[in-house]
Motif scaffolding. Structure first.
Motif, PDB file in Angstrom:
ATOM      1  N   ILE A 330       0.850  -1.196   0.000  1.00  0.00           N
ATOM      2  CA  ILE A 330       0.000   0.000   0.000  1.00  0.00           C
ATOM      3  C   ILE A 330       0.882   1.242   0.000  1.00  0.00           C
ATOM      4  CG2 ILE A 330      -1.702   1.284   1.332  1.00  0.00           C
ATOM      5  CD1 ILE A 330      -2.630  -1.441   2.440  1.00  0.00           C
ATOM      6  N   LEU A 331       0.618   2.137  -0.919  1.00  0.00           N
ATOM      7  CA  LEU A 331       1.389   3.372  -1.011  1.00  0.00           C
ATOM      8  C   LEU A 331       1.139   4.233   0.223  1.00  0.00           C
ATOM      9  CD1 LEU A 331       3.320   4.785  -2.987  1.00  0.00           C
ATOM     10  CD2 LEU A 331       1.329   5.897  -4.012  1.00  0.00           C
ATOM     11  N   PHE A 337       3.606  10.601 -11.288  1.00  0.00           N
ATOM     12  CA  PHE A 337       4.587  10.323 -12.347  1.00  0.00           C
ATOM     13  C   PHE A 337       3.844  10.452 -13.664  1.00  0.00           C
ATOM     14  CE2 PHE A 337       6.912   7.318 -15.152  1.00  0.00           C
ATOM     15  CZ  PHE A 337       8.152   7.948 -15.132  1.00  0.00           C
ATOM     16  N   ASN A 338       4.132  11.502 -14.410  1.00  0.00           N
ATOM     17  CA  ASN A 338       3.315  11.851 -15.567  1.00  0.00           C
ATOM     18  C   ASN A 338       3.598  11.060 -16.843  1.00  0.00           C
ATOM     19  OD1 ASN A 338       1.189  13.534 -16.586  1.00  0.00           O
ATOM     20  ND2 ASN A 338       2.748  14.556 -17.840  1.00  0.00           N
ATOM     21  N   PRO A 382       1.763   1.346 -12.737  1.00  0.00           N
ATOM     22  CA  PRO A 382       1.370   1.097 -14.136  1.00  0.00           C
ATOM     23  C   PRO A 382       1.510   2.333 -15.014  1.00  0.00           C
ATOM     24  CG  PRO A 382      -0.563   1.252 -12.719  1.00  0.00           C
ATOM     25  CD  PRO A 382       0.621   1.247 -11.802  1.00  0.00           C
ATOM     26  N   ASP A 383       1.666   2.074 -16.321  1.00  0.00           N
ATOM     27  CA  ASP A 383       1.911   3.162 -17.268  1.00  0.00           C
ATOM     28  C   ASP A 383       0.658   3.916 -17.683  1.00  0.00           C
ATOM     29  OD1 ASP A 383       0.680   1.295 -18.885  1.00  0.00           O
ATOM     30  OD2 ASP A 383       2.425   0.877 -20.123  1.00  0.00           O
ATOM     31  N   ASP A 384      -0.520   3.431 -17.278  1.00  0.00           N
ATOM     32  CA  ASP A 384      -1.768   4.099 -17.679  1.00  0.00           C
ATOM     33  C   ASP A 384      -2.324   4.976 -16.561  1.00  0.00           C
ATOM     34  OD1 ASP A 384      -2.473   2.120 -15.912  1.00  0.00           O
ATOM     35  OD2 ASP A 384      -4.025   1.223 -17.170  1.00  0.00           O
ATOM     36  N   ASP A 387      -1.444   9.725 -11.398  1.00  0.00           N
ATOM     37  CA  ASP A 387      -1.578  10.073  -9.978  1.00  0.00           C
ATOM     38  C   ASP A 387      -1.833   8.808  -9.165  1.00  0.00           C
ATOM     39  OD1 ASP A 387      -1.436  13.046  -9.951  1.00  0.00           O
ATOM     40  OD2 ASP A 387      -3.129  12.827 -11.333  1.00  0.00           O
ATOM     41  N   PHE A 388      -0.975   8.593  -8.191  1.00  0.00           N
ATOM     42  CA  PHE A 388      -1.044   7.396  -7.354  1.00  0.00           C
ATOM     43  C   PHE A 388      -1.339   7.845  -5.920  1.00  0.00           C
ATOM     44  CE2 PHE A 388       1.823   6.863 -10.906  1.00  0.00           C
ATOM     45  CZ  PHE A 388       1.319   5.726 -11.522  1.00  0.00           C
ATOM     46  N   LYS A 389      -2.448   7.375  -5.397  1.00  0.00           N
ATOM     47  CA  LYS A 389      -2.965   7.905  -4.146  1.00  0.00           C
ATOM     48  C   LYS A 389      -2.586   7.044  -2.941  1.00  0.00           C
ATOM     49  CE  LYS A 389      -5.136  11.285  -6.203  1.00  0.00           C
ATOM     50  NZ  LYS A 389      -4.664  12.679  -6.033  1.00  0.00           N
TER      51      LYS A 389
END
Length: 400
Positions: A330-331, A337-338, A382-384, A387-389
């Motif tokens: 879990i982050l 990462f754009n 993942p590359d799609d 924004d990672f919450k």
């Protein structure tokens, strides 16, 4: 340019059978078993005593007898004795064979022994108590260890138990790890201001040692004739080649060109990921044997990611080990990462109420080798997604 998932699938479609060999069982830890290990006799091989105490006939107790004259001692490792008088007992030690005509063991804590007699001090016992029955765990010819198991100290003990002093395992591949670049000097040298020590190959050596593989290393200067000559030799002598460096777009990055001229078929060159985008993978046939070539970018983190993400699964599938990675973490905080690339985020792992939490570790890009020692794993983003919450779970690639 292909995705990270496509790259992995191509690599897994090009695994290699290294063959088998027989080695002493004490050298087999970490190796992959290539035969079923069967019980050579029942486990346990006899009715075994579980507790130090006395062995009696339960019938005598059921008929009211509480005081048993001691006929002798059944020690562990001694031949089986016989209870001569059903109203008597034999002292027994843990691990000893249960005497003939005895079926129940009373532990010393439930006895009073005096003048050669044992008095049972409890009112209730169970027929057969404290006896480990013959064959209760496994029967003769039962499979104890299945083929394609990675052997650990637990399995080594089983091998010893069944008298398997030599065991058939998968051969380890013969691997050459090659570094390139005129800026590199040996670990023992004092580099000039424009030089750095050769470190990536030793990182790869250590990563392969975790798989039980003893790899060899070589350094080749950025000279095309020298690369051609040495690599041609390696392709004939090794099962797998791993490169670090010379696969990008620099004027001295001759490796893709050299591999092509030597007959290595490029299966891909460049992957939609960071770090490690210029990663090259190809294969060639040498003496009817497929030789895979992994060529990682020369930046330290790129080489590290390439090995654990791609080489590890390739090796495990080659020797028939399960390689799927089901770990997720879990982050711990928001991350952005754009670019539309798979991103391998360096993270420190924490255990919070039974959950694996990944804390991003700030670094200075794929050249920041020292930053690897501050992290525990890569979180595969993942590359799609950009924004990672906090609280989202992503695949985890541990390296410690």
């Amino acid at each position: 340019m292909i995705s990270s998932q496509e790259a992995l699938q191509i690599i897994l479609n090009n695994t290699q059978d290294f063959g088998i060999e027989e080695i002493p069982f004490l050298e087999a830890t970490g190796r992959v078993l290539k035969e079923d290990i069967k019980a050579d006799r029942d486990f346990p091989p006899f009715n075994s005593v579980r507790m130090d105490g006395i062995a009696i006939s339960f019938k005598a107790f059921a008929e009211g007898n509480r005081v048993f004259r001691i006929e002798g001692i059944q020690a562990a490792g001694s031949a089986q004795l016989t209870l001569k008088n059903m109203s008597n007992c034999l002292e027994v030690m843990t691990g000893a064979v249960l005497p003939h005509d005895a079926d129940t063991v009373i532990r010393y804590e439930d006895l009073h022994i005096s003048d050669g007699k044992a008095t049972i001090t409890i009112d209730v016992i169970t027929e057969g108590q404290n006896v480990h029955e013959q064959g209760r765990d496994r029967k003769t010819n039962d499979v104890l260890i299945k083929k394609n198991c990675e052997l650990s100290p637990a399995e080594i003990g089983v091998l010893a138990t069944v008298g398997k002093d030599a065991v058939t395992v998968a051969k380890q591949p013969k691997i050459m790890i090659v570094s390139t670049g005129d800026e590199l000097v040996e670990v023992t040298k004092n580099p000039l201001k424009h030089q750095i020590r050769r470190s990536n190959v030793y990182t790869l050596v250590s990563l392969l040692e975790q798989l039980g593989i003893q790899a060899e290393t070589e350094h080749i200067a950025d000279e095309k004739p020298q690369l051609m000559k040495k690599i041609a030799q390696f392709l004939k002598s090794y099962d797998v080649l791993l490169f670090s460096g010379a696969v990008s777009k620099g004027k001295f990055d001759f490796l893709p060109e050299v591999l092509n001229e030597l007959g290595v078929k490029k299966l891909f060159h460049k992957v939609k990921q960071r770090p490690g985008k210029p990663f090259f993978f190809g294969v060639t046939e040498q003496m009817r044997k497929k030789i895979p070539v992994f060529a990682f970018p020369g930046n330290p983190v790129s080489t590290f990611v390439g090995c654990v993400k791609y080489f590890y699964p390739w090796y495990k599938k080659s020797v028939d080990l399960v390689f799927e990675n089901f770990d997720k973490a879990i982050l711990a905080k928001d991350f952005r990462f754009n670019p539309e690339l798979t991103y391998f985020l360096q993270v420190k792992l924490e255990n919070k109420k039974g959950l694996i939490v990944a804390v991003p570790v700030a670094g200075n890009g794929s050249g920041d080798l020292a930053n690897l020692s501050n992290a525990d794993a890569f979180l595969e983003l993942p590359d799609d997604q950009a924004d990672f919450k906090t609280g989202e779970a992503f695949p985890l690639i541990r390296y410690r």
